[in-house]
Scaffold this motif. Structure first.
Motif, PDB file in Angstrom:
ATOM      1  N   ASN A 167       0.798  -1.235   0.000  1.00  0.00           N
ATOM      2  CA  ASN A 167       0.000   0.000   0.000  1.00  0.00           C
ATOM      3  C   ASN A 167       0.827   1.279   0.000  1.00  0.00           C
ATOM      4  OD1 ASN A 167       0.857   0.448   2.670  1.00  0.00           O
ATOM      5  ND2 ASN A 167      -1.068  -0.219   3.579  1.00  0.00           N
ATOM      6  N   VAL A 168       2.141   1.175   0.102  1.00  0.00           N
ATOM      7  CA  VAL A 168       2.943   2.390   0.245  1.00  0.00           C
ATOM      8  C   VAL A 168       2.968   3.200  -1.043  1.00  0.00           C
ATOM      9  CG1 VAL A 168       5.186   1.326  -0.338  1.00  0.00           C
ATOM     10  CG2 VAL A 168       5.097   3.345   1.141  1.00  0.00           C
ATOM     11  N   ALA A 169       2.921   2.545  -2.202  1.00  0.00           N
ATOM     12  CA  ALA A 169       2.924   3.307  -3.457  1.00  0.00           C
ATOM     13  C   ALA A 169       1.690   4.198  -3.547  1.00  0.00           C
ATOM     14  CB  ALA A 169       2.993   2.352  -4.650  1.00  0.00           C
ATOM     15  N   ALA A 170       0.535   3.658  -3.200  1.00  0.00           N
ATOM     16  CA  ALA A 170      -0.688   4.457  -3.223  1.00  0.00           C
ATOM     17  C   ALA A 170      -0.616   5.594  -2.220  1.00  0.00           C
ATOM     18  CB  ALA A 170      -1.891   3.571  -2.933  1.00  0.00           C
ATOM     19  N   ALA A 171      -0.029   5.337  -1.041  1.00  0.00           N
ATOM     20  CA  ALA A 171       0.091   6.384  -0.024  1.00  0.00           C
ATOM     21  C   ALA A 171       1.002   7.509  -0.497  1.00  0.00           C
ATOM     22  CB  ALA A 171       0.607   5.791   1.278  1.00  0.00           C
ATOM     23  N   VAL A 172       2.097   7.155  -1.152  1.00  0.00           N
ATOM     24  CA  VAL A 172       3.014   8.178  -1.671  1.00  0.00           C
ATOM     25  C   VAL A 172       2.310   9.018  -2.730  1.00  0.00           C
ATOM     26  CG1 VAL A 172       5.115   8.533  -3.037  1.00  0.00           C
ATOM     27  CG2 VAL A 172       5.137   6.956  -1.101  1.00  0.00           C
ATOM     28  N   GLN A 173       1.570   8.371  -3.610  1.00  0.00           N
ATOM     29  CA  GLN A 173       0.867   9.108  -4.655  1.00  0.00           C
ATOM     30  C   GLN A 173      -0.228  10.002  -4.086  1.00  0.00           C
ATOM     31  OE1 GLN A 173      -0.317   5.815  -7.104  1.00  0.00           O
ATOM     32  NE2 GLN A 173       1.630   5.752  -8.202  1.00  0.00           N
ATOM     33  N   GLN A 174      -0.879   9.554  -3.008  1.00  0.00           N
ATOM     34  CA  GLN A 174      -1.962  10.336  -2.425  1.00  0.00           C
ATOM     35  C   GLN A 174      -1.458  11.511  -1.603  1.00  0.00           C
ATOM     36  OE1 GLN A 174      -4.370   8.260   0.456  1.00  0.00           O
ATOM     37  NE2 GLN A 174      -6.044   9.748   0.312  1.00  0.00           N
ATOM     38  N   PHE A 175      -0.463  11.253  -0.724  1.00  0.00           N
ATOM     39  CA  PHE A 175      -0.008  12.274   0.219  1.00  0.00           C
ATOM     40  C   PHE A 175       1.178  13.081  -0.295  1.00  0.00           C
ATOM     41  CE2 PHE A 175      -2.326   9.349   2.909  1.00  0.00           C
ATOM     42  CZ  PHE A 175      -2.929  10.151   3.856  1.00  0.00           C
ATOM     43  N   ARG A 176       1.993  12.476  -1.154  1.00  0.00           N
ATOM     44  CA  ARG A 176       3.235  13.075  -1.624  1.00  0.00           C
ATOM     45  C   ARG A 176       4.075  13.613  -0.464  1.00  0.00           C
ATOM     46  NH1 ARG A 176       1.920  15.960  -7.462  1.00  0.00           N
ATOM     47  NH2 ARG A 176       1.014  14.103  -8.415  1.00  0.00           N
ATOM     48  N   PRO A 177       4.399  12.764   0.474  1.00  0.00           N
ATOM     49  CA  PRO A 177       5.181  13.216   1.629  1.00  0.00           C
ATOM     50  C   PRO A 177       6.650  13.391   1.276  1.00  0.00           C
ATOM     51  CG  PRO A 177       4.900  10.849   1.730  1.00  0.00           C
ATOM     52  CD  PRO A 177       4.135  11.317   0.515  1.00  0.00           C
ATOM     53  N   TRP A 178       7.363  14.079   2.131  1.00  0.00           N
ATOM     54  CA  TRP A 178       8.817  14.167   1.982  1.00  0.00           C
ATOM     55  C   TRP A 178       9.442  12.799   2.226  1.00  0.00           C
ATOM     56  CZ3 TRP A 178      12.692  16.780   0.063  1.00  0.00           C
ATOM     57  CH2 TRP A 178      13.990  16.532   0.533  1.00  0.00           C
ATOM     58  N   ALA A 179       8.879  12.045   3.177  1.00  0.00           N
ATOM     59  CA  ALA A 179       9.441  10.739   3.532  1.00  0.00           C
ATOM     60  C   ALA A 179       8.335   9.834   4.049  1.00  0.00           C
ATOM     61  CB  ALA A 179      10.534  10.888   4.593  1.00  0.00           C
ATOM     62  N   THR A 203      11.307  -0.781  -3.159  1.00  0.00           N
ATOM     63  CA  THR A 203      10.996  -0.836  -4.590  1.00  0.00           C
ATOM     64  C   THR A 203       9.680  -0.127  -4.900  1.00  0.00           C
ATOM     65  OG1 THR A 203      12.204  -2.908  -4.918  1.00  0.00           O
ATOM     66  CG2 THR A 203      10.500  -2.389  -6.528  1.00  0.00           C
ATOM     67  N   GLU A 204       8.675  -0.329  -4.058  1.00  0.00           N
ATOM     68  CA  GLU A 204       7.367   0.277  -4.294  1.00  0.00           C
ATOM     69  C   GLU A 204       7.405   1.794  -4.118  1.00  0.00           C
ATOM     70  OE1 GLU A 204       4.361  -1.070  -5.396  1.00  0.00           O
ATOM     71  OE2 GLU A 204       5.834  -2.588  -5.976  1.00  0.00           O
ATOM     72  N   VAL A 205       8.193   2.282  -3.187  1.00  0.00           N
ATOM     73  CA  VAL A 205       8.337   3.734  -3.037  1.00  0.00           C
ATOM     74  C   VAL A 205       8.972   4.321  -4.299  1.00  0.00           C
ATOM     75  CG1 VAL A 205       9.461   5.583  -1.744  1.00  0.00           C
ATOM     76  CG2 VAL A 205       8.455   3.648  -0.524  1.00  0.00           C
ATOM     77  N   ALA A 206      10.008   3.657  -4.807  1.00  0.00           N
ATOM     78  CA  ALA A 206      10.647   4.130  -6.038  1.00  0.00           C
ATOM     79  C   ALA A 206       9.682   4.098  -7.212  1.00  0.00           C
ATOM     80  CB  ALA A 206      11.879   3.282  -6.336  1.00  0.00           C
ATOM     81  N   ARG A 207       8.853   3.069  -7.283  1.00  0.00           N
ATOM     82  CA  ARG A 207       7.872   2.976  -8.365  1.00  0.00           C
ATOM     83  C   ARG A 207       6.865   4.119  -8.292  1.00  0.00           C
ATOM     84  NH1 ARG A 207       2.851   0.797  -9.237  1.00  0.00           N
ATOM     85  NH2 ARG A 207       2.660  -0.010  -7.105  1.00  0.00           N
ATOM     86  N   ALA A 208       6.421   4.436  -7.083  1.00  0.00           N
ATOM     87  CA  ALA A 208       5.482   5.544  -6.924  1.00  0.00           C
ATOM     88  C   ALA A 208       6.115   6.865  -7.338  1.00  0.00           C
ATOM     89  CB  ALA A 208       5.004   5.616  -5.481  1.00  0.00           C
ATOM     90  N   ASP A 209       7.383   7.047  -7.000  1.00  0.00           N
ATOM     91  CA  ASP A 209       8.072   8.281  -7.386  1.00  0.00           C
ATOM     92  C   ASP A 209       8.154   8.411  -8.911  1.00  0.00           C
ATOM     93  OD1 ASP A 209       8.469   9.063  -4.771  1.00  0.00           O
ATOM     94  OD2 ASP A 209      10.536   8.357  -4.669  1.00  0.00           O
ATOM     95  N   GLU A 210       8.405   7.300  -9.584  1.00  0.00           N
ATOM     96  CA  GLU A 210       8.534   7.323 -11.045  1.00  0.00           C
ATOM     97  C   GLU A 210       7.227   7.712 -11.720  1.00  0.00           C
ATOM     98  OE1 GLU A 210       9.900   3.467 -12.092  1.00  0.00           O
ATOM     99  OE2 GLU A 210      11.964   3.823 -11.385  1.00  0.00           O
ATOM    100  N   GLN A 211       6.110   7.399 -11.067  1.00  0.00           N
ATOM    101  CA  GLN A 211       4.803   7.649 -11.658  1.00  0.00           C
ATOM    102  C   GLN A 211       4.260   9.035 -11.337  1.00  0.00           C
ATOM    103  OE1 GLN A 211       2.408   4.375 -10.244  1.00  0.00           O
ATOM    104  NE2 GLN A 211       3.341   2.909 -11.633  1.00  0.00           N
ATOM    105  N   GLN A 212       4.953   9.768 -10.468  1.00  0.00           N
ATOM    106  CA  GLN A 212       4.500  11.112 -10.147  1.00  0.00           C
ATOM    107  C   GLN A 212       4.863  12.084 -11.257  1.00  0.00           C
ATOM    108  OE1 GLN A 212       5.111  12.695  -6.214  1.00  0.00           O
ATOM    109  NE2 GLN A 212       5.343  10.668  -5.325  1.00  0.00           N
ATOM    110  N   PRO A 213       3.994  13.019 -11.577  1.00  0.00           N
ATOM    111  CA  PRO A 213       4.331  14.000 -12.609  1.00  0.00           C
ATOM    112  C   PRO A 213       5.463  14.896 -12.155  1.00  0.00           C
ATOM    113  CG  PRO A 213       2.301  14.623 -11.459  1.00  0.00           C
ATOM    114  CD  PRO A 213       2.665  13.235 -10.989  1.00  0.00           C
ATOM    115  N   GLU A 214       6.278  15.310 -13.101  1.00  0.00           N
ATOM    116  CA  GLU A 214       7.419  16.182 -12.780  1.00  0.00           C
ATOM    117  C   GLU A 214       6.928  17.614 -12.524  1.00  0.00           C
ATOM    118  OE1 GLU A 214      10.568  15.912 -15.567  1.00  0.00           O
ATOM    119  OE2 GLU A 214      10.604  13.723 -15.562  1.00  0.00           O
TER     120      GLU A 214
END
Length: 214
Positions: A167-179, A203-214
């Motif tokens: 679930n961490v990838a979805a959380a990163v995409q939703q909240f966009r936290p610093w960490a 790995t999942e955190v890195a995947r979420a970062d890759e999918q975030q718009p620049e």
């Protein structure tokens, strides 16, 4: 350029876990100096773990309503890079030990007022939002709901509570936290980390970062 979400693995109690977490690519490890926690370490263990952490991986010492003498002993012996306070500590107390600090904001009571926390802890390095209720320890595995966050934070935001590899990838995409900060979500048992889960989490955190718009 895409921003990389930093990763802290908390509740480290064993040398082999500290070594693996660093090698796997985490940015920080957390050492819990709260006697009531199942992930607690003593000062001697903290010193031993500190010695094997390589450069550029930060060591975070976690406290909850500890005495100033306790915090000072840990700071002097372990030399953590950051302090993390989970209790009712006031800003003057948190900033008294010559280290930058993180202050936890409990979201388990229905809401977490980030604006009020920023005002109360203006010199905090970041706010850590966790899913536990006020007065409880972290590592509960309870999620933070986006609707629970009230107001805006002028500090970097660290997300904790209920995070797992699935679930961490979805959380990163939703909240966009610093960490993000994880403990129970990458364990076999309290304080005993699971290497496969740690690797999957990173790995999942890195995947979420890759999918975030620049």
């Amino acid at each position: 350029m895409q921003r990389r979400t930093r990763i802290k693995i908390c509740g480290i109690t064993r040398r082999e876990d500290a070594q693996f977490v660093a090698e796997a690519g985490a940015d920080a490890i957390g050492l819990v100096f709260v006697e009531a926690s199942p992930r607690a370490v003593d000062i001697d263990t903290g010193v031993a773990l500190r010695r094997i952490v390589p450069p550029f991986v930060q060591v975070v010492a976690l406290f909850m309503d500890a005495s100033s003498e306790t915090v000072d002993r840990v700071v002097r012996a372990v030399a953590p890079d950051l302090l993390q306070f989970h209790g009712r500590e006031e800003a003057r107390f948190c900033s008294a030990f010559g280290r930058p600090y993180l202050k936890t904001v409990a979201a388990g009571a229905g809401h977490a007022d980030l604006g009020a926390a920023c005002a109360a802890y203006p010199d905090a390095a970041a706010l850590l939002v966790d899913g536990h209720a006020p007065g409880e320890m972290g590592g509960s595995g309870r999620h933070v709901a986006r609707s629970a966050l009230v107001g805006a934070s002028h500090h970097p935001l660290i997300l904790a509570g209920g995070l797992r590899p699935d679930n961490v990838a979805a959380a990163v995409q939703q909240f966009r936290p610093w960490a993000v900060d994880v403990s129970s979500g990458v364990e076999h048992a309290p304080g005993i980390k699971d290497r496969e889960r740690i690797a999957q989490f990173i790995t999942e955190v890195a995947r979420a970062d890759e999918q975030q718009p620049e």
